[in-house]
Design an enzyme around this catalytic site. Structure first.
Site, PDB file in Angstrom:
ATOM      1  N   HIS A  23      27.311 -37.265   9.802  1.00 49.99           N
ATOM      2  CA  HIS A  23      27.864 -36.860  11.088  1.00 49.99           C
ATOM      3  C   HIS A  23      29.302 -37.343  11.244  1.00 49.99           C
ATOM      4  O   HIS A  23      30.147 -36.652  11.799  1.00 49.99           O
ATOM      5  CB  HIS A  23      27.014 -37.415  12.235  1.00 49.99           C
ATOM      6  CG  HIS A  23      25.629 -36.845  12.273  1.00 49.99           C
ATOM      7  ND1 HIS A  23      25.393 -35.488  12.192  1.00 49.99           N
ATOM      8  CD2 HIS A  23      24.411 -37.443  12.376  1.00 49.99           C
ATOM      9  CE1 HIS A  23      24.074 -35.277  12.252  1.00 49.99           C
ATOM     10  NE2 HIS A  23      23.466 -36.431  12.344  1.00 49.99           N
ATOM     11  N   CYS A  69      20.400 -53.868  23.058  1.00 45.39           N
ATOM     12  CA  CYS A  69      21.527 -54.570  23.702  1.00 45.39           C
ATOM     13  C   CYS A  69      22.468 -53.548  24.333  1.00 45.39           C
ATOM     14  O   CYS A  69      22.758 -52.505  23.753  1.00 45.39           O
ATOM     15  CB  CYS A  69      22.275 -55.371  22.647  1.00 45.39           C
ATOM     16  SG  CYS A  69      23.897 -55.962  23.178  1.00 45.39           S
ATOM     17  N   LEU A  84      16.407 -38.048  16.248  1.00 44.21           N
ATOM     18  CA  LEU A  84      17.265 -37.638  17.364  1.00 44.21           C
ATOM     19  C   LEU A  84      17.396 -36.128  17.404  1.00 44.21           C
ATOM     20  O   LEU A  84      17.851 -35.519  16.433  1.00 44.21           O
ATOM     21  CB  LEU A  84      18.660 -38.248  17.191  1.00 44.21           C
ATOM     22  CG  LEU A  84      18.728 -39.776  17.211  1.00 44.21           C
ATOM     23  CD1 LEU A  84      20.135 -40.239  16.874  1.00 44.21           C
ATOM     24  CD2 LEU A  84      18.291 -40.317  18.561  1.00 44.21           C
ATOM     25  N   THR A 119      23.818 -40.603   9.613  1.00 46.97           N
ATOM     26  CA  THR A 119      24.937 -40.895  10.518  1.00 46.97           C
ATOM     27  C   THR A 119      26.269 -40.782   9.790  1.00 46.97           C
ATOM     28  O   THR A 119      27.266 -40.317  10.362  1.00 46.97           O
ATOM     29  CB  THR A 119      24.769 -42.315  11.106  1.00 46.97           C
ATOM     30  OG1 THR A 119      23.531 -42.367  11.796  1.00 46.97           O
ATOM     31  CG2 THR A 119      25.901 -42.639  12.064  1.00 46.97           C
TER      32      THR A 119
END
Lengths: 369, 369, 369, 369
Positions: free
Chosen positions: B65, B129, B286, B62
């Site tokens: 990215h 959540c 992903l 991440t």
């Protein structure tokens, strides 16, 4: 944000209107039998609390034990404490750190105030928190005009739920938790013990999709309430065989599950004997003392699962209950047999002792039924 | 008591020693590619927070990215923000409302800051959540000398766990969550995709009792790391049939489960094809874009279960991970290939892009490796 | 096709070689204590049966009870019956309707011959079939040179599994079933009672991914075997506190699960007391008589689940066991302390009674160890 | 005893009365579109079979595909074969090895004839047996005056169940299996696709305790049937937003589960989008071709579980269905819109193609409706 999230500056609490400074409450004032009505200060509302004007409250078997001052009460309670752990209220004040609720909303309350730190709490099992404090037992409760509760314990009451039902969502949650401890859908279940939670459990099992529900109790009064809660069959084990009745109802297969609400050793043994092999007995009723089982015959050879059940899953049980009530599938009103003024609390206790009542709901001072 | 429990008077926070007022941090300073090292104020410690001196931090895909400023980053990030969501630190300050931790303790951190109010949070599913904010993405993170985190997000690191392992408990938790999404014990599992989380998953599956673990990747470098993590077999699907290899390893029965870490459509299809009927594919990787499946053949006729997996169960996953690490069953060090100074963050990004690294751990300013 | 599928014409059974017409066997010849070695006809192989040349057989506690002619034996057995329900054999004859197996294959045997019709059998719970007949108890068993078994009860032995281990897959399956009655992976488990099945359970729990395994017994001999099976800790509850030892091993959290193999009331109470709230106790050990629990304190308030466990899940347990053995994760040989000639069966019984043995394996007439 | 248990001597089969030697049947006589009515020999009853006089039979979408001779049919069917996999019959002959049933009993039939040997069959997952043969597809079926079926596939019809309902227990079992693939009780579910199985699923979800059931279809005719099956709300996704309707029905929380019966990619995407995080989509409907999902947004970030569902759990699904029907909780008659003579089979096919029918039930030659 979490209820715990800090706020930049500790804002003053928010309140709808000017509140009185004192109130009436049902209090365990001192060690020993009894309970009395006292004038107390309206509780303060902490930063993460809600202050509720109590609208209705339910009387529980535990309240009877506290009035009687039984051994458990002697060990657990530190008087003075305001009683009452089943109630619904209207939010009249909101702690500075609370963002979730609005003033004027009606909320029911989870009675277990949990630590959030123990392995139970950290793994989704707060209902067995190692440091639980209970409203109306360890902390001042809801047999009063006002009560302060942690906001995290509040559950918004669905719009269609009448006040007397909202008042008993806490014990109803016990019934839901017990029923949902194992499979319900298309299963043949029995409820042993038709006190209020047993009566609720009949309705829950039916609403949650049980194929058939057998109810047992030794009180004709309670068995009549069981019928009104839509039990498919009822049995008084003093006059008929529970095991036979269960076999009959299930085409000879035996029960898939038993929701044990009595704490009675004979009911547990009967329940286990009536289970099909591989069935489950979920046990909420508290026995008065240790008792023996023929483990080989009743548990091991049959491949039975026994669940000890306490409290309500936080807050999955509340979500399930909310859905059952809001959808109209579940109506527990037949089990609520009496509504009376809170000042008549000791009369309510006597009524419950007589066995001629289901759930008794109290109306606080200043509220009208 | 709950971390949220109010205190009578907002006491001053507690701190071990005098802290500096500024610090260095890796910051996404503005929209667009890149990241830079900046001097920032040491974060304030809120009433329910802990302030940590960062000891080690892990670099995640991440982060790449975010440096690249891909489409997801453009939509999600609001610069400036300090990066870093995998880290371990020492508690140097404790918010006034925090009772659980002591100064000087070493804690790893759950990176998801959750709301506590949504139906997910209220039913034990905080990992999904609806209002999650992520450290190092939405909120300042741990690529810095200091970081403030909600106390509820902190997990005490077991004594025997080395710092570089503690630093990567967050992504290790992803691996644990994926593995534990279905049965592991005595099952034959595959891990498709041997990036750091895939490598961790191999170790987790082995430590958690998988019978056999097959690992697949297209990089010889990563397959070598997979072997070091004790994969029972490895396969490069460009040069050998994944499905054949899986059948071979399982005596012709097919895999019981696939832990999908690649996001690669071919890996997913291979994984589904290699599953025995009734198996499960748990999907954390992903994909870059939507892709099609032959649902009939790969999912429906085979009675397959697919799990979408994100984050870590809060905090059951941490408890599982803690047990695996503290017992010595799990050693993820072979997957941690590089430890470097945090000031070399952009070099670490390049290294990861090259594919010649497993997990890269950073050592903040002032710490020694 | 199903093993039950009819064949066009009832073909003659298939046999590898000419078989003898008589054989030796360990027989309960008549009501009363004892057992004797007799010459019997080699069993006929029914259309859906396999005839096995017995290669190895295990002696079980149940065999001791049968020799002693205890109350259970008196009620259950109808002599004469050939004893032995744990064994491995080579297929020497195949019933006309059997298509699955080949002559010469080595198979272990599920000892429960089930009805296939009752609600248990029809819902995947054949291990608690209401009409179970047991090999070596209700039907002639494997303490003989040859035994006939339903083909559906046969399990092909993985190639790498030594004969003495294959011989005890039946009781090993009890251990697997008990362990797999609840979560194992990353859990802290105890095994109470270190007879052969308890010893197996230690190995199973470890191989199936338990974080830590605590073993308890009152015999130093057995505790030494428990150590050899890789228990992380052992405790003799007569000389140390089981509950304390469990807390120590788990960093104060308590056990996640107990595999109860002793049938001893004190072990059950200790086990329940040592569980964390929400834990499970899976109960295979058979007590001699009913005993009491303090249900409130040990089960209900803690939210404990108790599983009654019997037999092996048919055939999921065998698949799990097969995977654990074939993968090399599980080695139960340290628990197999003696291998002796089958003709010395009564000596084996005495040895087991002395407590100075783990599992004893017998070598039939004509076989060499 | 097992249905497979050998009998001492292959006894003659037992029959109530003299049976005709020939019968009429709906037959796929040759490769290519169409089906025809033929005179065939009454089937022989094997040793482990039952011969049934067919009382009622249901027409399935699969029968339409077979008549159309679509690609799947071309690959799967080996004409000639008698069609019909949904039926109820009366036992008129019993194979020599069958002990369980009596002549004259009414039985419905599991259509999957399974091998009993593969890992699926051996681990309780026969519904995904690797060697399944299907009645009316691979083996002669029930669109005939008589049909022979393995006794193990027969399910005694509860006394209160009308013949036309008994005829469709096979597809009703699909609905039950799909619903029971995840939690139902107190959950808010949607059924996407209101063909016969979708309509059944509405009734099943309600009877099994769903809090609310939303049904979607693009046919006003079918939505009207959905209402009659007691859907709480219906939606035509061409004229209203499925996702919006789902949020409305659930107080904004989203659906807990979707029972996907359409095979339509848009319905699957809508269903996933309408799920709350952590929800489940159970997928029985077969798409015509592969289709893509935005996995990140619809599955992974939301922590969704997708179940591929086929057949019926053998025989847990039947037990559940039996309980729902016998208890009177479930009435599927509103979904059975037409009952017609079996000789009008091709008319029934046309009727189904028109979309102006729910389930169509056929009455065989010689029976009266």
């Amino acid at each position: 944000m979490n209820p715990a999230t800090p706020v930049a500056a500790p804002a003053p609490t928010t309140s709808t209107r000017s509140l009185p400074r004192t109130m009436k409450a049902v209090v365990k004032a001192a060690a020993g039998p009894g309970a009395e009505i006292r004038d107390l200060a309206v509780p303060a509302c902490g930063a993460t609390d809600l202050l509720l004007r109590v609208l209705r409250a339910g009387v529980c078997g535990t309240d009877l034990h506290i009035v009687e001052w039984d051994r458990w009460s002697q060990e657990r309670l530190k008087p003075p404490v305001t009683l009452g752990h089943e109630f619904v209220g209207e939010i009249v004040e909101r702690g500075a750190a609370v963002t979730e609720f609005q003033l004027g909303e009606r909320v029911a309350c989870e009675s277990h105030i949990v630590c959030g730190h123990c392995v139970s709490c950290r793994t989704g099992n707060s209902h067995v928190c190692e440091n639980t404090r209970i409203l109306g037992v360890d902390v001042n409760g809801g047999f009063a005009a006002f009560v302060a509760v942690p906001a995290v314990n509040a559950w918004r009451v669905p719009a269609n739920v009448p006040l007397e039902v909202a008042a008993v969502m806490e014990p109803l949650g016990n019934a839901v938790h017990t029923a949902f401890a194992g499979p319900i859908s298309a299963h043949n279940l029995a409820v042993t013990g038709c006190g209020p939670i047993g009566l609720f459990a009949i309705g829950v099992a039916r609403a949650a999709g049980a194929a058939r529900v057998l109810a047992s109790d030794v009180s004709p009064y309670r068995l009549e309430l069981a019928r009104r809660m839509n039990a498919d069959a009822v049995v008084d084990p003093r006059t008929a065989s529970f095991v036979e009745r269960a076999r009959e109802l299930t085409g000879g297969r035996g029960l898939d599950g038993v929701l044990e609400m009595s704490g009675n050793p004979a009911a547990v043994r009967d329940g286990l004997a009536a289970l099909r092999n591989g069935g489950r007995l979920s046990m909420l009723g508290l026995p008065h003392e240790p008792y023996a089982l023929d483990w080989n015959r009743l548990v091991i050879f049959k491949g039975i699962t026994i669940h000890g059940v306490i409290g309500r899953r936080m807050y999955e049980t509340w979500y399930q209950m909310d859905n059952l009530l809001a959808s109209g599938r579940l109506d527990v009103r037949p089990a609520i047999t009496h509504v009376m003024k809170m000042e008549r609390f000791l009369e309510a206790v006597e009524l419950l002792r007589s066995g001629q009542a289901g759930k008794v709901v109290l109306v606080p001072w200043g509220e009208s039924a």
